[in-house]
Design a protein around this motif. Structure first.
Motif, PDB file in Angstrom:
ATOM      1  N   SER A  73       0.836  -1.197   0.000  1.00  0.00           N
ATOM      2  CA  SER A  73       0.000   0.000   0.000  1.00  0.00           C
ATOM      3  C   SER A  73       0.874   1.251   0.000  1.00  0.00           C
ATOM      4  O   SER A  73       2.066   1.195   0.312  1.00  0.00           O
ATOM      5  N   VAL A 122      -8.939   2.240   3.526  1.00  0.00           N
ATOM      6  CA  VAL A 122      -8.344   1.431   2.465  1.00  0.00           C
ATOM      7  C   VAL A 122      -8.858  -0.007   2.528  1.00  0.00           C
ATOM      8  O   VAL A 122      -9.251  -0.586   1.505  1.00  0.00           O
ATOM      9  N   ARG A 126     -12.445  -0.697   0.779  1.00  0.00           N
ATOM     10  CA  ARG A 126     -12.007  -1.311  -0.480  1.00  0.00           C
ATOM     11  C   ARG A 126     -11.695  -0.252  -1.534  1.00  0.00           C
ATOM     12  O   ARG A 126     -12.100  -0.350  -2.694  1.00  0.00           O
ATOM     13  N   ILE A 127     -10.966   0.769  -1.094  1.00  0.00           N
ATOM     14  CA  ILE A 127     -10.537   1.836  -1.992  1.00  0.00           C
ATOM     15  C   ILE A 127      -9.033   1.720  -2.170  1.00  0.00           C
ATOM     16  O   ILE A 127      -8.302   1.484  -1.213  1.00  0.00           O
ATOM     17  N   ASP A 128      -8.572   1.883  -3.392  1.00  0.00           N
ATOM     18  CA  ASP A 128      -7.140   1.823  -3.652  1.00  0.00           C
ATOM     19  C   ASP A 128      -6.404   2.823  -2.765  1.00  0.00           C
ATOM     20  O   ASP A 128      -6.860   3.952  -2.566  1.00  0.00           O
ATOM     21  N   SER A 129      -5.269   2.384  -2.219  1.00  0.00           N
ATOM     22  CA  SER A 129      -4.552   3.225  -1.250  1.00  0.00           C
ATOM     23  C   SER A 129      -4.120   4.552  -1.846  1.00  0.00           C
ATOM     24  O   SER A 129      -4.085   5.573  -1.147  1.00  0.00           O
ATOM     25  N   PHE A 130      -3.783   4.580  -3.139  1.00  0.00           N
ATOM     26  CA  PHE A 130      -3.438   5.851  -3.774  1.00  0.00           C
ATOM     27  C   PHE A 130      -4.588   6.843  -3.664  1.00  0.00           C
ATOM     28  O   PHE A 130      -4.408   7.996  -3.246  1.00  0.00           O
TER      29      PHE A 130
END
Length: 348
Positions: A73, A122, A126-130
């Protein structure tokens, strides 16, 4: 194809040594080159002190960035969180009248809480860490602007408590104290990642989350742990930044974001190539510090600094990917045994 005799599996010890310690050798080589080019200014105690002072906070932040990277991540909120942390230290001491130890403790705890929030968003969102940490970072920047009203927090005529500013300004054994903070933090993270089950779980999660799930490692919980540790370290960096600058500048934290990730990613190519590690990160920061100091003393223009960081970041990502692929060709590391509490089920 048979492996060379005396070299089981075809691995070359010399190549492994170069991969592990090549970056450290590069640091020594750069120091030698700049010492020969600038014999009167570069190889001096003043230059060493300057490097240790100015690079301590970037090193701490690079170590903070490294921990989530271990799990695969990225925390892009680091720079924004650093800016808010140091502003809050100044706000609590200067305007709220808090004792400086209590203000520092509150900010460090707040950093850990922010790390937990990032991890929860995150993992459970379930969201992309970026995307997630860029969003939380933007919100932190907004909070910083609200706290400072867009201006700087400047102490009154009495200044800041001497004991607080000495957190950054003092020396120990003739060397700047911040350098010992970096060393102590690197040792703690090395012990955590290399000698404790927590670290082994984090590495397995970063290399193969599916395999970690199959052997019973609670990937969600440990990913949140990684972000929490990162936030805790950022809070400490904010305290040091406030002690260094002695004013609250709402935009200063962003200047540390790129150096932090360059150091963390480049560090994955040293000491233990192919995996982020604490001492490799410190060596990477040393390479960057020596290079930037030498370039600065040669009289390079201001725009060479972002050029240097950008080019080094690209090289770091490429080298990290190459060494990771090389490690995979040699075979994955065995997954650690799962925790008993996470593998027990109902009796048949």
């Amino acid at each position: 194809m048979t492996a060379p005799r005396g070299r089981p599996g075809g691995h070359r010890p010399g190549g492994q040594l170069i991969g592990a310690y090549g970056l450290l050798a590069l640091t020594a080589l750069l120091f030698l080159v700049f010492s020969l080019a600038l014999p009167r200014t570069f190889p001096t105690l003043d230059t060493v002190d300057s490097i240790l002072y100015t690079q301590s906070i970037p090193a701490v932040l690079a170590l903070a960035a490294m921990v989530p990277i271990v799990t695969g991540s990225f925390d892009l909120s680091l720079g924004y969180a650093l800016g808010l942390a140091h502003v809050m230290v100044m706000q609590l001491i200067v305007h709220a009248g808090w004792p400086w130890p209590l203000a520092c403790l509150a900010v460090i705890v707040g950093g850990a809480v922010m790390g937990v929030a990032n991890g929860v968003i995150v993992v459970f969102g379930r969201i992309d860490s970026f995307i997630a940490t860029l969003g939380t970072g933007s919100m932190l920047y907004a909070v910083t602007g609200w706290v400072t009203d867009g201006g700087r927090i400047v102490p009154g005529p009495q200044g800041l408590p001497t004991a607080f500013t000495e957190l950054y300004d003092s020396t120990f054994l003739g060397l700047p104290v911040p350098a010992f903070y970096v060393l102590a933090l690197a040792v703690v993270l090395w012990l955590m990642l290399e000698r404790l089950p927590l670290g082994r779980y984090l590495y397995v999660i970063g290399s193969n989350p599916r395999a970690a799930d199959l052997v019973g490692i609670p990937t969600r919980r440990y990913t949140v742990y990684a972000f929490t540790v990162s936030g805790l370290i950022v809070g400490c960096a904010g305290v040091l930044l406030a002690a260094e600058q002695r004013i609250g500048n709402p935009s200063v934290g962003l200047d540390y974001l790129l150096p932090a990730f360059v150091g963390a990613l480049l560090g994955a190519t040293a000491i233990k190539p192919g995996r982020p590690n604490a001492f490799g990160t410190v060596v990477a920061v040393a390479v960057l510090a020596v290079g930037l100091t030498g370039i600065g003393q040669l009289g390079a223009d201001f725009w060479t600094v972002p050029l240097f960081y950008g080019g080094t970041l690209l090289a770091a990502v490429g080298l990290a990917g190459y060494t990771a692929r090389h490690r995979l060709r040699r075979g994955p590391e065995p997954a650690p045994a799962p925790e008993p509490a996470d593998t027990t089920g109902p009796a048949p």
